[in-house]
Design a protein around this motif. Structure first.
Motif, PDB file in Angstrom:
ATOM      1  N   GLU A 401     -36.795 -68.432 -78.389  1.00  0.00           N
ATOM      2  CA  GLU A 401     -36.932 -67.040 -78.816  1.00  0.00           C
ATOM      3  C   GLU A 401     -36.403 -66.854 -80.236  1.00  0.00           C
ATOM      4  N   ILE A 402     -35.287 -67.512 -80.556  1.00  0.00           N
ATOM      5  CA  ILE A 402     -34.751 -67.433 -81.918  1.00  0.00           C
ATOM      6  C   ILE A 402     -35.720 -68.079 -82.902  1.00  0.00           C
ATOM      7  N   VAL A 403     -36.283 -69.209 -82.511  1.00  0.00           N
ATOM      8  CA  VAL A 403     -37.224 -69.909 -83.404  1.00  0.00           C
ATOM      9  C   VAL A 403     -38.439 -69.033 -83.688  1.00  0.00           C
ATOM     10  N   LYS A 404     -38.933 -68.352 -82.672  1.00  0.00           N
ATOM     11  CA  LYS A 404     -40.117 -67.513 -82.855  1.00  0.00           C
ATOM     12  C   LYS A 404     -39.871 -66.380 -83.843  1.00  0.00           C
ATOM     13  N   VAL A 405     -38.631 -65.930 -83.941  1.00  0.00           N
ATOM     14  CA  VAL A 405     -38.296 -64.884 -84.918  1.00  0.00           C
ATOM     15  C   VAL A 405     -38.624 -65.341 -86.333  1.00  0.00           C
ATOM     16  N   PHE A 406     -38.581 -66.664 -86.553  1.00  0.00           N
ATOM     17  CA  PHE A 406     -38.784 -67.200 -87.905  1.00  0.00           C
ATOM     18  C   PHE A 406     -40.127 -67.909 -88.088  1.00  0.00           C
ATOM     19  N   THR A 407     -40.841 -68.227 -86.988  1.00  0.00           N
ATOM     20  CA  THR A 407     -42.041 -69.052 -87.130  1.00  0.00           C
ATOM     21  C   THR A 407     -43.291 -68.482 -86.485  1.00  0.00           C
ATOM     22  N   SER A 408     -43.177 -67.500 -85.614  1.00  0.00           N
ATOM     23  CA  SER A 408     -44.356 -66.965 -84.929  1.00  0.00           C
ATOM     24  C   SER A 408     -45.277 -66.262 -85.921  1.00  0.00           C
ATOM     25  N   TRP A 705     -43.960 -71.640 -93.100  1.00  0.00           N
ATOM     26  CA  TRP A 705     -45.048 -71.920 -94.045  1.00  0.00           C
ATOM     27  C   TRP A 705     -46.365 -72.176 -93.311  1.00  0.00           C
ATOM     28  N   ASP A 706     -46.291 -72.953 -92.229  1.00  0.00           N
ATOM     29  CA  ASP A 706     -47.500 -73.322 -91.480  1.00  0.00           C
ATOM     30  C   ASP A 706     -48.194 -72.082 -90.921  1.00  0.00           C
ATOM     31  N   ASN A 707     -47.428 -71.213 -90.281  1.00  0.00           N
ATOM     32  CA  ASN A 707     -48.052 -70.045 -89.667  1.00  0.00           C
ATOM     33  C   ASN A 707     -48.377 -68.939 -90.667  1.00  0.00           C
ATOM     34  N   ALA A 708     -47.742 -68.956 -91.828  1.00  0.00           N
ATOM     35  CA  ALA A 708     -48.173 -68.034 -92.885  1.00  0.00           C
ATOM     36  C   ALA A 708     -49.606 -68.364 -93.297  1.00  0.00           C
ATOM     37  N   LYS A 709     -49.895 -69.637 -93.417  1.00  0.00           N
ATOM     38  CA  LYS A 709     -51.270 -70.053 -93.713  1.00  0.00           C
ATOM     39  C   LYS A 709     -52.215 -69.630 -92.590  1.00  0.00           C
ATOM     40  N   LYS A 710     -51.743 -69.758 -91.351  1.00  0.00           N
ATOM     41  CA  LYS A 710     -52.580 -69.391 -90.210  1.00  0.00           C
ATOM     42  C   LYS A 710     -52.870 -67.883 -90.193  1.00  0.00           C
ATOM     43  N   VAL A 711     -51.901 -67.071 -90.561  1.00  0.00           N
ATOM     44  CA  VAL A 711     -52.107 -65.622 -90.639  1.00  0.00           C
ATOM     45  C   VAL A 711     -53.201 -65.300 -91.658  1.00  0.00           C
ATOM     46  N   VAL A 712     -53.136 -65.967 -92.812  1.00  0.00           N
ATOM     47  CA  VAL A 712     -54.143 -65.743 -93.854  1.00  0.00           C
ATOM     48  C   VAL A 712     -55.532 -66.140 -93.360  1.00  0.00           C
ATOM     49  N   GLU A 713     -55.602 -67.216 -92.607  1.00  0.00           N
ATOM     50  CA  GLU A 713     -56.897 -67.721 -92.146  1.00  0.00           C
ATOM     51  C   GLU A 713     -57.473 -66.902 -90.992  1.00  0.00           C
ATOM     52  N   VAL A 714     -56.612 -66.522 -90.026  1.00  0.00           N
ATOM     53  CA  VAL A 714     -57.101 -65.902 -88.797  1.00  0.00           C
ATOM     54  C   VAL A 714     -57.102 -64.378 -88.882  1.00  0.00           C
ATOM     55  N   GLU A 715     -55.981 -63.805 -89.288  1.00  0.00           N
ATOM     56  CA  GLU A 715     -55.868 -62.343 -89.296  1.00  0.00           C
ATOM     57  C   GLU A 715     -56.509 -61.727 -90.535  1.00  0.00           C
ATOM     58  N   LEU A 716     -56.261 -62.341 -91.698  1.00  0.00           N
ATOM     59  CA  LEU A 716     -56.760 -61.757 -92.939  1.00  0.00           C
ATOM     60  C   LEU A 716     -58.146 -62.264 -93.323  1.00  0.00           C
ATOM     61  N   LYS A 717     -58.606 -63.350 -92.665  1.00  0.00           N
ATOM     62  CA  LYS A 717     -59.924 -63.920 -92.960  1.00  0.00           C
ATOM     63  C   LYS A 717     -60.087 -64.154 -94.461  1.00  0.00           C
ATOM     64  N   ALA A 718     -59.045 -64.760 -95.069  1.00  0.00           N
ATOM     65  CA  ALA A 718     -59.016 -64.889 -96.536  1.00  0.00           C
ATOM     66  C   ALA A 718     -59.107 -66.336 -96.999  1.00  0.00           C
ATOM     67  N   LYS A 719     -59.841 -67.163 -96.259  1.00  0.00           N
ATOM     68  CA  LYS A 719     -60.000 -68.556 -96.679  1.00  0.00           C
ATOM     69  C   LYS A 719     -60.703 -68.624 -98.037  1.00  0.00           C
ATOM     70  N   GLY A 720     -60.251 -69.600 -98.838  1.00  0.00           N
ATOM     71  CA  GLY A 720     -60.887 -69.811-100.133  1.00  0.00           C
ATOM     72  C   GLY A 720     -60.392 -68.914-101.243  1.00  0.00           C
ATOM     73  N   THR A 721     -59.464 -68.004-100.940  1.00  0.00           N
ATOM     74  CA  THR A 721     -58.925 -67.099-101.954  1.00  0.00           C
ATOM     75  C   THR A 721     -57.675 -67.707-102.587  1.00  0.00           C
ATOM     76  N   ALA A 722     -57.194 -67.056-103.662  1.00  0.00           N
ATOM     77  CA  ALA A 722     -55.953 -67.509-104.301  1.00  0.00           C
ATOM     78  C   ALA A 722     -54.775 -67.393-103.328  1.00  0.00           C
ATOM     79  N   LEU A 723     -54.800 -66.365-102.486  1.00  0.00           N
ATOM     80  CA  LEU A 723     -53.743 -66.219-101.484  1.00  0.00           C
ATOM     81  C   LEU A 723     -53.753 -67.398-100.521  1.00  0.00           C
ATOM     82  N   HIS A 724     -54.928 -67.791-100.101  1.00  0.00           N
ATOM     83  CA  HIS A 724     -55.038 -68.936 -99.201  1.00  0.00           C
ATOM     84  C   HIS A 724     -54.547 -70.208 -99.879  1.00  0.00           C
ATOM     85  N   ASP A 725     -54.923 -70.401-101.131  1.00  0.00           N
ATOM     86  CA  ASP A 725     -54.462 -71.592-101.867  1.00  0.00           C
ATOM     87  C   ASP A 725     -52.936 -71.652-101.917  1.00  0.00           C
TER      88      ASP A 725
END
Length: 812
Positions: A401-408, A705-725
Motif C-alpha cells: 500500500e505504501i509502494v502504491k502511493v509512489f508508483t501506482s 517513472w515507469d507508470n508516468a510513461k504509462k499514464v501518458v500512453e493510456v490515459e492521455l493517449k499522447a504517444k509520439g509527443t514531446a511529453l511522451h518522449d
C-alpha cells in the motif's frame, strides 16, 4: 544503543554453545516431543510433505490449464520464440553459475573438510560428509534455476493467452490469466523450497542437517544472485535499446520492425520472471535457515528447540494452504464482479487478494499456534510469537500500500512526474522521479521500523526465559512473516512480466494484418475480435503489472535486511564464544567495528554503479546495432537473425557485468572477514542498512517513472509527443534503478552474510600474519575487479568496440 550492552545480560545462557559455529549445529530429535494430543513432531511434519506434493500438483495442473487455453497461432508462435530465447539464455547462465560455484566449493571444502571439528572430535568432517554438504549446495542452485525455468515456461504460456483473450473485448480474462500464472509459479516455488527443507530436517542425521542447511542456503543464494544480477542487466539493456527507438524513429511501442523487441520480451522473462523466481526461492529458504540457526544457537533446551522448529515449519505449511484458499475465494468474488464488465480497475482485485491472504494468514497463525504450542513456556508464548509473526504478515500487505502511493498510475507522485514533464521535459521528469523515490524510502523506513519495534516490544514479555537475544529472534520472525503469504507475493510480482509480454506479443504477432482474421477468429474461437479494446486493456493492465511488480520488491528487500540480522547473530555467537567474550568490540567505540560500518556503505554504492555501468554499456551497444540494422520500409517485422543478435549483445554484457560483480563480492567478503572479525560484523550490518534504503529509493523512483510513461500512453493517449518522449527518457533512467541495481541488493546482502559465516570462521582459525597477508591478496583481487567493473566496461567506439563485442564473457 551499544550492542554489547544489549547482549551482555544474556551471556550466561550462551555458555553451552561455546565455540559453536554452523558446522557444529546439531538438530534435536523431532520425535522427542508430541503435539495435538500425541502426534510426534516428526510425524506432524511428514504431513507437510503431502501439502508440498499437493502444491506441486496445483502448480503443474494450472500450467497445463494455461497451455490449453485458446490462442491464435500468430501469438503462440511469438510466445514460443520468446520461450526458446529465454530458455537458451537460462541454459547459458546455468553454465556460468557452475563456474561461479567452483569458487564457493573451494572455500566450503577447505572449511568443512579441514578446519572444522567432526562428530567424532577429529579434524575435518570427512570427505563423505563434505560431499553431501556440497551436494545440497548444488540442490540449492538447481532449485533456483529450476523454478526460474518453470517461471518462464508458465509466463510464456500466459502471455500469448492473455493477449488473445483481450480480443474478446472484456477486461476480466486479461487480468485472470496473468494472476493464474503467478499463482502457479508462487505455489510451485514455495512447495519445492519447503519440500527440500523438510527433507533435510526429517531425513538427514541431526549432526549433519545443520551444515546441509547452510550448504543449501549458500547454493540457492549464489544461484539467485547470478540470475537476479545478470537477468537485471540483460532485461534493461534490451528494454532501453528497444524503448529509445520510439524516440529516434518515432515508431510505436513494440513495433515488430524493431529487432530489440524480441530481446526486450526475453528480458522480461530473464529479469522480471527468472530473477524474482530465483530470488523468492532463495529468500524463503535463507530466512528459514536463519531461524533454524538461531534456534539451535540461542536455545539450550532441546524440548524448546523441537517445539519451535516444528511450529515454524507448521506455520509455513499453513501459509501455503492459506494462500491457495485465499486465491480461490478472491477469484470467485472477482469473477462474479467483473466477468461480464466492460471496464475494470485491474489493481482492485490484486489488492483484495493481498489483504485477504494477509487476514486469513493472521487468523490461522493464532489458531495453529494455539493448537501446537499452547503449553510452551508459561502458556502465553503461543499468542506472543503469533503476534510477532503477524507484524511481518501485515507488512506483506501494508508495504504494497505504501509502494502504491509512489508508483501506482493513480498516485499523486506519478501524476507529479507527468506534470513536471509537460514543461520541464526529461530534466524535470527525472527530478520528480528522484523525489518520489526519496520520499518513499523515508515512509518505508518508518513502517519497517514501527513493525520491528512492535515485534521487539512483544519479545520483551518473557521470551528471554526461553532464549538469549529474544529481540533477534523477533526480527527473524518478522522476516518470516514478510514471506508468510509467499505464493501470493510471488504471484503479484509475476503478474507484471506477463502483462508486459502480453502487450508485446499482441504487437509482434501482427494479428491485425492476418488475412481474413475476423472470420477466422469467429469460426475457430466463437467471437468477433475487437482490436481497439484489446490494445487498451493490455496497456492499462500493464500499468497494474508495473505497480504490483513494484510492491513485491520492498517485501523481498525488507526480508533480506531483517533476516540478515538473524544470520549476523549466528556469526556474533561464534565470535564471542556464545556471548561470553569480546562483547565490548561490538560497539562504535571499537574503531574497527566503526570502519566496517563505513566500508559497507562504500560497497553498496560501488555495486549500484557497477550494475548500472553494465546496463549503460550494453544498451549503447544494443542501440548502436539496432539503429544500424532496423528496416522500416518494405518489411513487416525484423529478421530473426537481427533479433537474436540483440539477444546475444544483452547476454554478453550481462555475463561480463555479473562476472566482475560476483568476483568483487566474493573476494571482498574474504578480504574483510580476514582483516578483522568485528570489522566484518560492522561491514555486514552496514551493507544491510545502506542496501535497504538504496534499494527502496531506486525501486520506487523507477516505478514512478515507469507508470508516468504509462499514464501518458493510456490515459492521455499522447504517444509520439514531446511529453511522451520525456517520460520515455525518465523510464530508461528508471529501468536499471528498479530492475537491476535495487532488486539485486537482496541476494547480494544474503549471499555476503551467508558466505561470511564460512569466511569469518575460516579466518579466525588462522595465524594473524597469515590472515592479514591473505586479506591483502584478496583485497587486491577485489579492487582489480572493481576497476574492471568500470574501466573494463566503458563504452568503446570504432575498432576497439568491435573487439570488445566479440570477446568471450569468460575472458572478462
Amino acid at each position: 544503543m551499544n550492542i554489547s550492552h544489549l547482549l551482555s545480560r544474556l551471556a550466561v545462557a550462551a555458555a553451552p554453545h561455546h565455540g559453536g559455529g554452523e558446522a557444529n549445529l546439531v538438530l534435536p530429535d523431532l520425535g522427542s516431543e508430541t503435539f495435538l494430543g500425541g502426534v510426534t513432531g516428526h510425524s506432524l511434519l511428514l504431513v507437510g510433505l503431502l501439502v508440498c506434493a499437493l502444491g506441486l500438483v496445483f502448480g503443474l495442473v494450472v500450467a497445463r490449464q494455461l497451455k490449453a487455453l485458446p490462442v491464435h497461432r500468430s501469438m503462440r508462435e511469438i510466445s514460443e520464440l520468446i520461450y526458446e530465447t529465454a530458455k537458451t539464455y537460462l541454459g547459458t547462465q546455468g553454465k556460468f553459475i557452475a563456474v561461479l560455484w567452483a569458487f564457493i566449493a573451494v572455500i566450503m571444502v577447505a572449511y568443512f573438510g579441514f578446519l572444522t571439528t567432526g562428530p567424532e572430535g577429529q579434524q575435518g568432517m570427512g570427505m563423505g560428509r563434505v560431499a553431501i554438504i556440497l551436494l545440497f549446495s548444488l540442490v540449492g542452485i538447481i532449485g533456483s534455476t529450476g523454478v526460474a525455468w518453470f517461471g518462464i515456461r508458465v509466463n510464456t504460456y500466459a502471455n500469448s493467452r492473455s493477449a488473445f483473450a483481450s480480443l474478446a473485448g472484456k477486461p476480466f480474462p486479461t487480468y485472470a490469466i496473468p494472476l493464474k500464472a503467478g499463482m502457479s509459479i508462487g505455489t510451485m516455488l514455495i512447495s519445492v523450497e519447503l519440500l527440500i527443507m523438510l527433507f533435510i530436517l526429517l531425513f538427514i542425521p541431526g549432526d549433519l542437517a545443520g551444515p546441509c542447511f547452510i550448504g543449501f542456503a549458500i547454493g540457492e543464494s549464489l544461484g539467485a544472485s547470478a540470475l537476479r544480477i545478470a537477468g537485471g542487466i540483460f532485461t534493461k539493456i534490451a528494454d532501453i535499446g528497444s524503448d529509445l527507438m520510439k524516440i529516434v524513429f518515432k515508431i510505436k511501442e513494440d513495433d515488430a520492425r524493431n529487432p530489440g523487441v524480441i530481446a526486450d520480451c526475453t528480458g522480461d522473462n530473464a529479469g522480471d520472471s527468472v530473477g524474482p523466481s530465483a530470488d523468492g526461492f532463495e529468500t524463503y529458504g535463507v530466512t528459514g535457515v536463519a531461524l533454524i540457526t538461531f534456534i539451535l544457537l540461542a536455545i539450550s533446551n532441546p524440548a524448546v528447540q523441537v517445539k519451535l522448529l516444528v511450529w515454524i515449519f507448521a506455520m509455513r505449511i499453513m501459509m501455503v494452504i492459506a494462500s491457495v484458499v485465499s486465491y480461490w475465494i478472491n477469484e470467485a468474488v472477482a469473477k462474479g464482479r467483473y466477468a461480464g464488465a466492460s471496464v475494470m480497475n485491474f489493481e482492485a482485485p490484486l489488492t483484495a487478494l493481498v489483504w485477504l491472504t494477509s487476514v486469513v494468514s493472521v487468523v490461522l497463525t493464532y489458531v495453529v499456534s494455539y493448537l501446537l504450542i499452547a503449553d510452551l513456556g508459561d502458556g502465553t508464548m503461543w499468542w506472543k510469537l503469533s503476534t510477532i509473526i503477524t507484524c511481518g504478515t501485515l507488512a506483506g500487505a501494508i508495504i504494497p500500500e505504501i509502494v502504491k502511493v509512489f508508483t501506482s498510475t493513480s498516485s499523486g507522485h506519478v501524476k507529479e512526474v507527468v506534470t513536471a514533464s509537460r514543461e520541464g521535459g526529461a530534466s524535470l521528469n527525472v527530478l520528480a522521479g528522484l523525489t518520489a523515490g526519496n520520499f518513499s524510502a523515508f515512509w518505508m523506513g518508518l513502517v519497517i521500523t514501527a513493525l520491528m519495534a512492535a515485534g521487539w516490544g512483544v519479545s520483551t514479555l518473557g521470551l528471554s526465559d526461553l532464549m538469549m537475544a529474544p529481540a533477534v529472534f523477533a526480527f527473524g520472525l518478522i522476516a518470516f512473516g514478510f514471506l508468510g503469504m509467499g505464493p501470493v507475493t510471488i504471484a503479484v510480482d509475476s503478474y507484471g512480466p506477463v502483462t508486459d509480454n502480453a502487450q508485446s506479443v499482441y504487437e509482434l504477432s501482427l494479428i491485425e494484418n492476418v488475412p481474413n482474421v475476423h472470420a477466422e477468429v469467429k469460426k475457430e474461437f466463437g467471437f468477433e475480435p475487437n482490436f481497439d479494446k484489446a490494445k487498451h486493456f493490455l496497456e492499462e493492465n500493464d500499468g497494474a503489472g508495473n505497480t504490483f511488480k513494484a510492491t513485491a520488491k520492498p517485501v523481498l528487500i525488507g526480508t533480506a535486511v531483517v533476516g540478515a540480522t538473524t544470520m549476523i547473530f549466528s556469526i556474533i555467537v561464534a565470535l564471542t564464544s556464545g556471548l561470553t567474550a569480546n562483547l565490548e568490540k561490538l560497539s562504535i567505540l571499537n574503531p574497527l567495528f566503526l570502519l566496517g560500518l563505513i566500508m559497507g556503505g562504500a560497497v553498496i554504492y560501488w555495486f549500484t554503479g557497477a550494475s548500472t555501468q553494465a546496463v549503460s554499456t550494453g544498451a549503447y551497444r544494443a542501440v548502436e546495432f539496432i539503429k544500424a540494422n532496423i528496416k522500416l520500409e518494405g518489411v513487416e517485422k525484423a529478421s530473426v537473425e537481427d533479433s537474436k543478435k540483440v539477444v546475444e549483445i544483452c547476454t554478453v554484457y550481462a555475463q561480463k557485468g555479473m562476472f566482475n560483480i560476483f568476483l568483487v563480492v566474493f573476494f571482498a567478503t574474504l578480504a574483510f572477514s580476514f582483516v578483522d572479525e568485528f570489522f566484518f560484523i560492522g561491514y555486514l550490518i552496514s551493507i544491510a542498512i545502506f542496501g535497504l534504503f538504496q534499494a527502496i529509493f531506486m525501486a520506487n523512483a523507477g516505478g514512478a517513472w515507469d507508470n508516468a510513461k504509462k499514464v501518458v500512453e493510456v490515459e492521455l493517449k499522447a504517444k509520439g509527443t514531446a511529453l511522451h518522449d520525456a517520460t520515455v527518457v525518465g523510464d530508461t533512467v528508471g529501468d536499471p534503478f528498479k530492475d537491476t541495481s535495487s532488486v539485486a541488493m537482496n541476494p547480494i546482502i544474503k549471499f555476503t552474510t551467508l558466505f561470511g559465516l564460512l569466511a569469518v570462521e575460516l579466518a579466525i582459525k588462522m595465524e594473524l600474519g597469515t590472515r592479514i597477508s591473505l586479506a591483502a591478496v584478496f583485497l587486491a583481487v577485489a579492487l582489480f575487479f572493481v576497476y574492471r567493473s568500470f574501466y573494463g566496461m566503458r563504452i568503446q567506439v570504432g575498432m576497439k568496440a568491435a573487439g570488445e563485442a566479440s570477446a568471450s564473457p569468460a575472458a572478462h
